[in-house]
Design a protein around this motif. Structure first.
Motif, mmCIF file in Angstrom:
data_model
loop_
_atom_site.group_PDB
_atom_site.id
_atom_site.type_symbol
_atom_site.label_atom_id
_atom_site.label_comp_id
_atom_site.label_asym_id
_atom_site.label_seq_id
_atom_site.Cartn_x
_atom_site.Cartn_y
_atom_site.Cartn_z
ATOM 1 N N SER A 912 4.739 2.014 3.190
ATOM 2 C CA SER A 912 4.280 3.316 2.657
ATOM 3 C C SER A 912 3.031 3.760 3.430
ATOM 4 C CB SER A 912 4.015 3.247 1.149
ATOM 5 O OG SER A 912 3.041 2.271 0.873
ATOM 6 N N GLY A 916 2.016 7.089 5.949
ATOM 7 C CA GLY A 916 0.769 7.869 5.877
ATOM 8 C C GLY A 916 0.086 7.928 7.231
ATOM 9 N N SER A 934 9.017 11.683 3.478
ATOM 10 C CA SER A 934 7.815 10.876 3.254
ATOM 11 C C SER A 934 7.202 11.186 1.895
ATOM 12 C CB SER A 934 6.766 11.166 4.339
ATOM 13 O OG SER A 934 7.272 10.872 5.603
ATOM 14 N N VAL A 935 7.044 12.470 1.606
ATOM 15 C CA VAL A 935 6.377 12.847 0.351
ATOM 16 C C VAL A 935 7.203 12.385 -0.839
ATOM 17 C CG1 VAL A 935 5.617 14.789 -1.057
ATOM 18 C CG2 VAL A 935 5.163 14.790 1.399
ATOM 19 N N LEU A 938 6.872 8.619 -1.311
ATOM 20 C CA LEU A 938 5.545 8.207 -1.778
ATOM 21 C C LEU A 938 5.299 8.640 -3.227
ATOM 22 C CD1 LEU A 938 3.382 8.849 1.435
ATOM 23 C CD2 LEU A 938 4.143 6.664 0.517
ATOM 24 N N LEU A 939 5.806 9.826 -3.585
ATOM 25 C CA LEU A 939 5.640 10.266 -4.981
ATOM 26 C C LEU A 939 6.385 9.314 -5.917
ATOM 27 C CD1 LEU A 939 5.918 14.177 -4.773
ATOM 28 C CD2 LEU A 939 3.879 12.829 -5.153
ATOM 29 N N LEU A 955 -0.530 6.143 -2.983
ATOM 30 C CA LEU A 955 -1.435 7.294 -3.138
ATOM 31 C C LEU A 955 -2.352 7.425 -1.923
ATOM 32 C CD1 LEU A 955 -2.251 6.875 -6.928
ATOM 33 C CD2 LEU A 955 -1.146 8.859 -5.903
ATOM 34 N N LEU A 958 -0.399 8.982 0.692
ATOM 35 C CA LEU A 958 -0.185 10.394 0.348
ATOM 36 C C LEU A 958 -1.430 11.216 0.700
ATOM 37 C CD1 LEU A 958 1.821 12.370 -0.924
ATOM 38 C CD2 LEU A 958 0.771 11.937 -3.138
ATOM 39 N N ILE A 961 -1.362 12.068 4.232
ATOM 40 C CA ILE A 961 -0.373 13.113 4.556
ATOM 41 C C ILE A 961 -0.908 14.491 4.145
ATOM 42 C CG2 ILE A 961 1.938 13.976 4.017
ATOM 43 C CD1 ILE A 961 2.909 11.129 3.866
ATOM 44 N N TYR A 972 4.336 21.410 -1.140
ATOM 45 C CA TYR A 972 4.433 20.173 -1.941
ATOM 46 C C TYR A 972 3.260 20.024 -2.903
ATOM 47 C CZ TYR A 972 7.751 19.119 1.767
ATOM 48 O OH TYR A 972 8.800 19.178 2.648
ATOM 49 N N SER A 976 3.144 17.415 -6.330
ATOM 50 C CA SER A 976 2.137 16.352 -6.196
ATOM 51 C C SER A 976 1.119 16.454 -7.325
ATOM 52 C CB SER A 976 1.393 16.464 -4.859
ATOM 53 O OG SER A 976 2.308 16.481 -3.799
ATOM 54 N N VAL A 1001 -6.518 12.017 -3.429
ATOM 55 C CA VAL A 1001 -5.386 12.935 -3.190
ATOM 56 C C VAL A 1001 -5.721 14.320 -3.747
ATOM 57 C CG1 VAL A 1001 -2.924 13.329 -3.562
ATOM 58 C CG2 VAL A 1001 -3.763 10.996 -3.308
#
Length: 2027
Positions: A912, A916, A934-935, A938-939, A955, A958, A961, A972, A976, A1001
């Motif tokens: 993960s 990032g 990716s998002v 990761l979410l 996180l 994230l 990103i 996004y 998020s 984040v």
């Protein structure tokens, strides 16, 4: 919520909302409810209380998350405290029932936790209102503990704490039970449980005395156990408990002293309490290890975590007991803490000893550094010094007894290290105020420190050396004496290895500190020390016992000398290069023979010497970069390559001699790598192979059996902002001790003994004492960095080989060693990839990509988190270096695939983060195709509640990103954000790292949305409220780190959407955090406040004050204290306790932002605050100072008042008195306040205006009312014992004098406000001239002296003499040539002498101005700078001030000339350096030339001006006449040479300054320089010199031309023209001198410029150069004059200035051109005449053009007057008639006149030319030019015509001017000119006289026109032939008679005047032309009218005469004494 106006929850609205959004809706309702209930009244709640309780209880059942349950609990508690309590017990019972429920399922857990939370909050809020229910509650909670999971344990502990807090001593019966339960939780494996249990015990301490009496030892032991295995937060909390516990015992002790003891309670003495701490510090507990069987890690006797915890405990203990207690028990405490270090158990190994020392220094730093004021710190230093003396006395230096005392001495070294380091840091913080402490004879701190230099242990010697460095940096006056003592010490003890080592270390350390002192050391000291070092190296081989020490000492000193910089090193470089060359084998043969013959000892010495040589080389490269030329680099490379060859070939020797040579060889490698890092890799590319082999072997541990790892890994992968590794620890106050518990390699084990070179190197940012890491680690660190430099520069083949080699190395080792190798390899790899990026090298070859990916991918799933992080970072960097979308996609796909399938933590976290990092390094655009996947992945990972670690990593990735995504991520943001809110509402608050990551984040998301947040669309409103909601949850979190994140987010929100951030709630929150313990939180709060006050300073301060008053009323916030000084007062107090540089800078910025907005309106508050800070001083010093001042001047101050004002000692427990840096800042603030008041300046600096305003507006706060305070503050600062504060005080004093110099004193007219403060000014300046004062202070004081004398405040000479005497006394420094006892660098003597000369120069200039001996400007122009305030008559001014300067003038003038000569020499370009005198100048030495240059550069202008004035006032040695003769006869007399030399020197300096290629000189200097230049040229002699070489004048014109172009300053440009005028004057004088010397009559043709042909060559002609300057200036003012067609260029140089200033400049330029033709030959004059005429007519056209409706006359304009004057001169000039030029000249004049006539015809719709100007211009030609020019018909008729038009003008002014002009034209002697005008225009005049307008004037103008016309017509009678006169009189007399009106009643005032004037004319004409008059009077009508008028006029005179007489009589009868009371009605 807030719109619904209802307290209860809107169930219908809730039902309609989407399921996922309900928790947020409920949370928002609870927030609203919480806010409203606090402020509600009982009646408001009555109706809905039952429903509310029901709703809240329902929500407990619905599994609320942590923030929600907290709010429910708060609302319930508030509800019962504000409203009725009838449902209270019912609610408690319901909660108890939930607790009794046996359901253990995870789904029921939130309900249970909520119930526990509610009970706790109700107990806390309602206290004893809860009655006896506590027994049941406590027992239920304790029962629940037995099998509860961690969340429940935490919540129960929190609740028990609240129960204790709320119920107090009322629950004594259950305290023991609670204690029992808490004991278990205190050593719980979950850290959050430990923290909660600790807090519970902390609360119990307030109510349960048994804890700190009977249970004391047991609880202390328990604390020690709680430290074991703890994390940072747990350690700090438990330490707080331990410290409080022990402090309680001492408070009990104090209370006992007050008679408050309890029966049977054992009182614990201070020694016993400290003993408890000591047992934990040394053994890790009071014996808890006996039965537990635990084995502490590391094999040493002490558990590090326990030791660090106890260290925190010590600090808390002292902080609670307070400053007063500490001062009282200082000796005991210091002795106890320092002797901990000497205990063998604290130093079982070297690393352990270092860690113990760090802990002890931390205790001392936190306590002495933060809690004590400066006086107490001084006494602490003395106490520590006594301990050192005692310790040193106990050492037996006799070699025979060495064995017996060895052990004890070994351990005592650690005590000495701690003690000396603390003294060093304390003295450093005291700065120059430590002078008294250091010079105190009873203690003699320096001797004490020097005594340690011969200690047997190296560490103690190094600590003493470092301490001496600190003393020297703090008190620079000690540097030179200490250097001498150390050099003598090396000589004296040359046979003692310890002394050589100690004294050389001290010398190196002191030299390292020199560059930190602004005062430096004498230049020769460097050479002396170099000789000492050379002698040590030379004698190293003479005695084998001393070889090592001498070699080491010699090179250490040479390395230190390099830090003195280029001036010193330059001269020593040849000797240095020789030493370096001789230190290494010159050839392979030498190396081989060396290897063949050495034994282990000789090799040790050899390696030591080579390492030393390389360290000196490193120091040279670092400190003298400008000396490192290509040639020097080449010569350095020989020894470097030799060193490398040696290292490559001695592996066999190292194997043979084993351990003995391991360290010296490693040291050589370290020094070699350090040196190479400072050279560009291209220089040693031939050695890459050898070098890489060595580096790779180093970090892959090929020959190193230990598993040493690099300390650079975190830095290499930028993990210093990472939550994952808790690197925020670096941002805490405890970093120095917490480092030793970090997993990072060798962290926190830095010590000076690892690398003595750090004694002279720069200290890393944020460190007070250098802490180089152990040698093994440092070598790996440096090799990794060097590898990163070389990797990008080798071939691909080699890159692949190395990467494959790394993979092999990792394969062949196992377990911990594999991990160590991997960490080193990855650091090197990251370093290499970073190098590739920096050098912009891309790698696209498949083989290298494959090798790198193979190496990286394996480590992504490593069990070691640090390796995973490094591998993930390497993935991102690889993608960046390859920069190929396909490659990036492959890497991303690999991670996607693994994440979809893998379930283990390592894979999920590593991959993960890899995603990032890919985005982070490629950026949003480069990785957009992978963004969605990716998002989403990761979410999903971030929601994995089962593994908080996975959540944190996901996180964190994230955040990368979001940060890198920019606008690409915008789509996004919503998903998020909703996920983050969900997590915030559900993740347990004990998972602090998850919450921190959420904060990161969130912050990135706010930045992504950015300014859109101000919008009002529904999506933006939702996002905004979600952001605010998330911030609220984080703000309410218990952990400071999460709160800091919340503050950061709110700060960003305020940046983008200021309207939506509620300051009334944010500011109080921030104010509370300022008093919290966590540094990160305070930094976040200050950073946020800094931003807020930039925009809303007043609101922020008001909110803070409101909050403070609320807190006082409700006692809400513990430790929160805002006084009447408000928020700024808090900031000022923080400056004394904070040590973090960035935080202090932010506080400074915040205060200054507030000050700029608020200070001018709240002067009393702000100045009062600065005064409180500045006037802190010991009573003794204040009294002394006052006594001294009162002796000087009895009326100075009233002493009693003064003590009260000066002495503001604060008696509070914890407030530290302001330290000197804070006081320096306060003095700066005073200056800023003064400049803030300047914007609305008038009243602030004028007492009269201020008092008027006070009376009218009632505004009473003006700066002038506070003048005595301002002077007092400046005085206190200027006479303090801290040099920086003195400098600041003198600056402030100068500013006050400058601003208030002209302010009048209203109560004593004719006097000035500052006069009453003369004694204070004198007293503030006197100490600065004492012999032991630093040169910087004296220089600043000289500046103030000259400002004071020049300000003309002192009214008579006696008042001035005090200050004048100081300047006189300072001149003795010029007479004492041999300054043997010099302490500081010679450049400081230069500074001091130049300051004195500058001060005298300024005084002399003022004196000369006052006595009007300054040359007047020839153009008659008043410079705005010279219009000084002349309101007051200073009786002494000028002459009398001159009498003060006169006695010193002869010597001063010589010194000024010498200084100017020095300046001229130093200004020469580098290529002339060989011409400079070898022994330096008058005031500088050759060695310190570069340092002295800036001083000359800033001081020369006033000195130049003064010298010019002195020479101008008759001091060019000889009279001009003599000089002229000598000049003509070319007699090279010495006097004449001298004078001409002086002229050329001054002239040259001016030219150099005025034409510097960059505009570096400030404008003031330029103006002073121009004045000086004007003054120099103001004597005939200098003008002759100027003309002696034609190029001088031309060059000067070019310089003036450039200056006019580059400087848009009015005064500057005017001065340029003044000087230009002097040049013209010089040229005229030159011509006339040549003419008078010549015997030829027509010499005019020979000498003038242009000669017979009239050729004027640009660049060689002075006239052309002068014209160029004038043209430039005219075009800048009037761009339309430019003949160039490119209007854009011309307009770009146009100057925008006021018309008055512009006119002045135009007029001045024209005046410069007036006489230009006189210095030309006739032909030459003819060639410049067209230009001059073009410019002048152009000026007339441009300036005289006006609006059609404008009636003002422009002819009076300065520039037009100048133009007309110039035309007049040109028209009447001799060249007009000179045979050679007459024809051409007249033609040109005709042309100019024609142009003027053309201009008269121009008429636009909206503009016209001023008629009067045009008329005057024509008249100038007609009156002055030869008749041939004028009588040409086609010129004459238009002229006449124009006059006729003007006569017909309706404007009286034009008509009047026209009539007057015609009068002079009619009177022209040449009839050819005048007659046509008379014939044409006289009839018009006569006709006008007959008109009705003339007869009936209605204004003064009309009347004047009539009268003036009469005059003109009358004058014509004189010109007429006698026989024709009768005709003329026949025209005039009837008109005059017709103007008479015999009846006075019918006349208005104009007719009356006309009547009187006509009568006078008739009376005058009658006698003048009697015959003709008689003839005329035969007319009956005329005669009768005239007679009547005369009669009336005479009768009028009689009447008025009688009136006058009567009035006189009346006046005489009036009584002469005026009575105050009227007695007229008194009868």
């Amino acid at each position: 919520m807030e719109l619904s106006h209802s307290l209860t929850l809107n169930e219908e609205a809730l039902a309609q909302i989407d399921e996922t959004k309900r928790p947020v809706f409920i949370f928002e309702w609870l927030r609203f409810l919480d806010k409203v209930l606090i402020a509600a009244q009982k009646n408001d709640i009555k109706g809905c209380q039952k429903q509310l309780v029901q709703q809240l209880m329902n929500h407990i059942q619905e599994s609320p998350g942590p923030p929600t349950r907290k709010l429910i609990a708060r609302c319930l508690a508030t509800l019962f405290s504000v409203g009725d309590t009838f449902l209270l017990f019912d609610t408690v019972n319901k909660c108890n029932d939930i607790l009794k429920n046996k359901d253990d399922s995870p789904s029921f857990l939130p309900t249970k936790l909520a119930a526990i939370c509610c009970i706790g909050t109700m107990y806390k809020k309602l206290g004893r209102m809860m009655g006896r229910s506590y027994e049941e509650t406590v027992h239920i909670l304790i029962r629940c503990l037995r099998n509860a999971e961690s969340q429940t344990r935490i919540e129960i502990m929190l609740t028990l704490e609240k129960v204790c807090a709320g119920m107090g001593t009322a629950i004594n019966n259950v305290h023991k039970d609670i204690y029992k339960a808490t004991r278990h939780c205190l050593i719980d494996r979950v850290m959050a449980v430990r923290c909660a249990a600790t807090n519970c015990l902390l609360e119990m301490l307030n109510h349960a005395p048994f804890l700190y009496t009977t249970e004391l030892e047991s609880l202390a032991t328990l604390c020690f156990r709680a430290f074991d295995g703890s994390n940072y937060i747990a350690r700090c909390t438990v330490a707080k408990l331990l410290g409080t516990l022990m402090a309680m015992t001492q408070q009990l002790h104090q209370n006992n002293g007050k008679g408050q003891t309890q029966k049977g309670v054992k009182i614990i003495s201070l020694d016993e309490a400290l003993g408890v701490f000591m047992s934990g510090f040394l053994r890790g507990g009071v014996g808890f290890l006996k039965g537990t069987g635990e084995i502490i890690k590391g094999g040493s006797g002490v558990n590090r975590e326990v030791r660090v915890g106890v260290t925190h405990g010590y600090v808390t203990f002292v902080q609670i007991l307070g400053t007063k207690w500490l001062e009282k028990n200082m000796k005991t405490f210091l002795s106890h803490v320092l002797y901990l270090a000497a205990n063998p158990k604290a130093a079982s190994s070297h690393v352990d000893a270092v860690y113990s020392r760090k802990c002890i220094n931390f205790i001392l730093r936190s306590v002495l550094g933060k809690m004590l004021g400066e006086r107490a710190q001084s006494s602490a230093c003395k106490d520590i010094a006594h301990i050192i003396v005692k310790e040193m006395n106990s050492i037996d230096f006799n070699p025979e007894n060495a064995k017996d005392v060895n052990q004890e001495t070994l351990f005592s070294q650690h005590l000495l290290v701690c003690a000396l380091q603390e003294i060093g840091v304390l003295v450093l913080s005291l700065g120059t105020s430590a002078h008294d402490l250091i010079t105190d004879q009873s203690l003699n701190l320096i001797d004490v420190t020097l005594s340690v230099l011969i200690h047997p242990c190296h560490a103690a010697r190094l600590a003493a050396a470092w301490c001496l460095r600190c003393i020297c940096v703090a008190v620079p006056s000690q540097i030179s004496p200490l250097i001498d003592r150390c050099v003598n010490g090396i000589e004296q003890f040359r046979t003692s290895p310890e002394a050589i080592s100690g004294y050389s270390s001290a010398l190196a350390a002191v030299l390292g500190g020199v560059k930190l002192s602004p005062l430096g050391i004498p230049h020769m000291k460097g050479k002396i020390i170099f000789n000492t070092a050379e002698e040590l190296l030379r004698s190293a081989n003479q005695n084998s016992r001393l070889s090592l020490n001498r070699t080491h000492a010699g090179w250490l000193l040479i390395g230190a000398i390099m830090t003195l910089g280029i001036p010193v090193v330059k001269g020593l470089l040849p000797r240095m290069l020789l030493l370096w060359r001789n230190s290494f084998p010159r050839s392979t043969r030498e190396l081989d023979s060396e290897k063949a013959r050495g034994d282990v000892f000789t090799w040790q010495v050899t390696l030591e010497g080579r390492a030393g040589a390389l360290s000196a080389m490193h120091s040279f490269l670092q400190n003298c970069l400008e000396l490192v030329t290509e040639d020097i680099t080449r010569r350095l490379l020989t020894p470097i390559e030799s060193a490398l060859a040696m290292l490559a070939s001695i592996s066999g020797i190292l194997k043979n001699y084993g351990q003995h040579l391991k360290a010296p060889a490693a040291m050589v490698r370290l020094r070699l790598c350090e040196t190479l890092l400072l050279l560009h890799p291209q220089y040693y590319e031939n050695s890459y192979t050898h070098l890489l082999r060595m580096l790779v072997a180093e970090f892959t541990l090929t020959e190193n059996p230990a598993n040493t790892t690099t300390s650079q890994l975190l830095t290499a992968c930028h993990a210093y902002d990472s939550v994952i590794f808790g690197t925020w620890l670096q941002e805490t106050d405890h970093r120095t001790i917490e480092d030793q518990l970090q997993s990072n390699s060798a962290a926190g084990s830095g010590a000076l003994e690892h690398d003595p070179c750090c004694l002279y190197r720069q200290v890393n940012l944020g460190e007070t004492i250098p802490g180089p890491l152990p040698l093994g680690v440092t070598v790996i660190d440096i090799s990794v960095l060097l590898f990163g430099q070389i990797f990008p520069r080798v071939t691909n083949k080699h890159r692949v080989q190395m990467l494959d080699h790394f993979t092999e190395c990792i394969k062949h080792v196992r377990s911990t060693r594999q991990e160590a190798v991997q960490m080193n390899v990855f650091t090197a790899l990251l370093s290499a990839l970073k190098g590739l990026t920096e050098t912009k090298v891309n790698i696209n070859q498949e083989d290298i990509k494959k090798s790198a990916v193979n190496l990286i991918i394996g480590a992504i799933v490593s069990p070691n988190p640090l390796l995973r992080y490094a591998a993930a970072d390497a993935v991102g960097r690889m993608a960046q270096v390859v920069y190929d979308p396909k490659f990036t996609a492959e890497l991303a796909q690999t991670s996607f695939d693994r994440l979809k399938s893998a379930r283990d933590v390592a894979s999920r976290t590593g991959h993960s983060l890899a995603l990032g990092c890919l985005h982070k390094y490629i950026g949003g655009m480069g990785s957009s195709q992978n963004l969605n996947t990716s998002v989403s992945i990761l979410l999903a990972l971030a929601q994995d509640q089962t593994s908080p670690i996975v959540q944190v990593w996901a996180l964190h990735a994230l955040a990368f990103i979001v940060d890198s995504g920019g606008p690409m991520f915008r789509g996004y943001v919503e998903p998020s954000l909703s996920l983050l809110l969900k997590l915030l509402l559900n993740v347990p608050q004990s998972h602090i790292d998850v919450h921190q990551c959420i904060g990161k984040v969130l912050s990135a998301l706010i930045t992504t949305v950015g300014p859109e947040l101000q919008g009002n669309t529904s999506s933006i409103c939702t996002a905004r409220s979600s952001f605010l909601c998330a911030c609220a949850i984080m703000q309410d979190h218990h952990d400071p780190l999460v709160q800091a994140e919340a503050t950061g987010c709110l700060q960003q929100l305020h940046l983008f959407a200021p309207k939506h951030v509620n300051l009334s709630s944010l500011v109080p929150t921030l104010c509370k955090t300022l008093f919290r313990g966590h540094l990160l939180l305070r930094k976040a709060a200050i950073s946020c406040l800094r931003q807020l006050v930039q925009r809303e300073a007043k609101e922020v301060c008001d909110h803070a004050m409101n909050f403070a008053s609320d807190s006082k009323e409700n006692n809400k916030v513990e430790g929160f204290c805002i006084t009447e000084t408000g928020l700024p007062g808090i900031f000022f107090s923080m400056l004394d306790t904070e040590t973090d540089p960035s935080l202090i800078k932010d506080i400074h910025d915040t205060i200054i932002s507030m000050l700029q907005v608020l200070a001018a309106d709240n002067l009393s508050q702000w100045l009062g605050m600065c005064k409180d800070v500045l006037t802190v001083a010991t009573e003794a010093t204040i009294d002394d100072r006052l006594n001294n001042m009162n002796n000087e001047n009895e009326e100075m101050y009233e002493p009693d008042d003064d003590q009260a004002e000066f002495h503001t000692e604060d008696s509070s427990l914890s407030a530290v008195q302001p330290r000197w840096p804070t006081r320096v800042f306060a003095a700066e603030c005073v200056r800023k306040i003064i400049s803030a008041c300047e914007s609305n300046r008038s009243a602030h600096f004028d007492l009269i205006k201020a008092k008027e305003l006070q009376a009218t507006n009632g505004k009473s706060d003006f700066l002038c009312f506070h003048l005595s305070d301002l002077i007092r503050m400046a005085f206190i600062a200027a006479t303090s014992d801290s040099d920086p504060l003195r400098l600041e005080g003198l600056k402030t004093l100068q500013e006050i004098i400058e601003k208030f110099a002209k302010a009048p004193e209203p109560e004593f007219p004719g006097h000035l406000l500052l006069e009453q403060f003369q004694a204070q000014v004198g007293a503030a300046l006197r100490p600065a001239f004492l012999p032991d004062t630093s040169s910087l202070v004296t220089a600043a004081a000289c500046e103030v002296c000259s400002t004071w004398i020049g300000s003309n405040v002192a009214r008579n000479l006696n008042d001035l003499k005090r200050v004048h005497q100081l300047l006189v006394s300072s001149l003795t420094k010029f007479r004492n040539k041999n300054n043997s006892s010099q302490l500081y660098n010679e450049s400081l003597v230069t500074l001091e002498k130049l300051s004195i000369l500058k001060a005298w120069a300024e005084v002399y200039v003022v004196a000369m101005k006052g006595s009007d001996m300054v040359p007047n400007f020839s153009l008659g122009i008043k410079l705005s700078t010279d219009t000084e305030n002349k309101e007051f008559n200073y009786e002494y001014q000028g002459d009398s001030l001159l009498t003060l300067v006169q006695p010193e003038l002869i010597s001063l003038s010589q010194y000024w000339m010498m200084a100017l000569k020095d300046h001229a020499l130093l200004s020469l370009p580098n290529e002339f350096s060989s011409q400079l005198p070898h022994d330096g100048g008058a005031f500088y030495t050759n060695e310190t030339m570069d340092l002295s240059r800036p001083y000359y550069a800033s001081f020369w202008p006033p000195i130049l001006h003064a010298t010019a004035l002195w020479l101008n006032s008759g001091n060019f040695k000889t009279s001009n006449r003599d000089n002229n003769e000598r000049f003509n006869n070319n007699q090279n007399n010495r006097d004449n040479d001298n004078s001409s030399d002086r002229f050329h020197l001054l002239f040259g300096i001016c030219m150099e300054a005025l034409c510097s290629p960059r505009s570096v000189e400030p404008l003031e200097s330029i103006i002073t320089c121009l004045k000086a230049l004007y003054t120099v040229l103001d004597t005939k002699y200098t003008r002759v010199l100027l003309m002696s070489d034609s190029s001088l004048g031309i060059e000067m014109c070019n310089v003036l031309h450039r200056l006019i172009l580059t400087r848009d300053n009015h005064n500057c440009q005017l001065l340029c023209l003044e000087i230009l005028q002097q040049v013209v004057k010089a040229a005229q004088e030159n011509i006339s001198k040549k003419k008078s010397a010549s015997e030829i009559d027509n010499s005019i043709d020979i000498f003038g410029e242009g000669g017979e042909m009239g050729d004027l060559i640009p660049g060689k002609s002075l006239v052309v150069s002068i014209l160029e300057v004038c043209l430039c200036l005219l075009i800048r003012q009037l761009p339309n004059l430019s003949p160039s067609t490119n209007s854009a260029v011309i307009n770009s140089i146009k100057v925008m200035s006021s018309s008055e200033k512009s006119d002045q400049l135009i007029a001045a330029s024209i005046r410069c051109m007036e006489y230009l033709h006189t210095v030309c030959s006739p032909k030459g004059a003819l060639s410049i005449l067209p230009t001059i005429l073009y410019l002048i007519t152009g000026v007339i056209k441009e300036v005289a053009t006006t609006n059609n409706n404008n009636v003002t006359v422009l002819a009076n304009n300065t520039s037009i007057q100048a133009a007309l004057h110039c035309l007049k001169l040109l028209a009447a000039d001799n060249y007009c008639t000179h045979p050679e030029s007459a024809h051409g000249w007249q033609k040109l004049l005709q042309s100019a006149l024609a142009k003027i006539i053309d201009l008269t015809k121009i008429r636009n719709e909206d503009s016209k030319l001023d008629e009067v100007t045009m008329m005057l211009a024509i008249a100038v030609f007609v009156l002055n030019a030869p008749h041939k020019v004028i009588v040409v018909p086609n010129l004459q008729y238009p002229c006449i015509n124009y006059f006729r038009q003007c006569l017909e003008s309706p404007n009286c002014v034009i008509k009047l001017k026209c009539v007057r002009t015609l009068k002079s034209l009619f009177a022209h002697e040449n009839k050819l000119i005048s007659v046509p005008y008379i014939l044409s225009l006289a009839p018009y005049l006569v006709e006008f006289l007959y008109s009705e307008a003339a007869r009936q004037p209605h204004s003064d103008g009309e009347l004047l026109v009539t009268i003036e016309t009469i005059t003109v017509v009358e004058s014509l009678i004189e010109f007429a032939e006698p026989d024709k006169r009768i005709q003329m009189l026949g025209l005039l007399i009837p008109v005059l008679v017709s103007y008479l009106s015999p009846e006075p009643l019918i006349r208005n005032k104009y007719s009356q005047s006309l009547n009187d004037v006509s009568l006078q004319w008739l009376m005058k004409i009658g006698p003048k032309y009697p015959e003709e008059f008689k003839t005329m009077m035969q007319s009956e009508e005329l005669r009768i009218k005239l007679e009547n008028t005369i009669r009336n006029s005479q009768s009028q005179k009689c009447i008025s005469k009688n009136d006058v007489n009567q009035n006189q009589q009346l006046q005489n009868n009036t009584p002469t004494i005026k009575l105050k009371t009227d007695f007229s009605n008194f009868s």
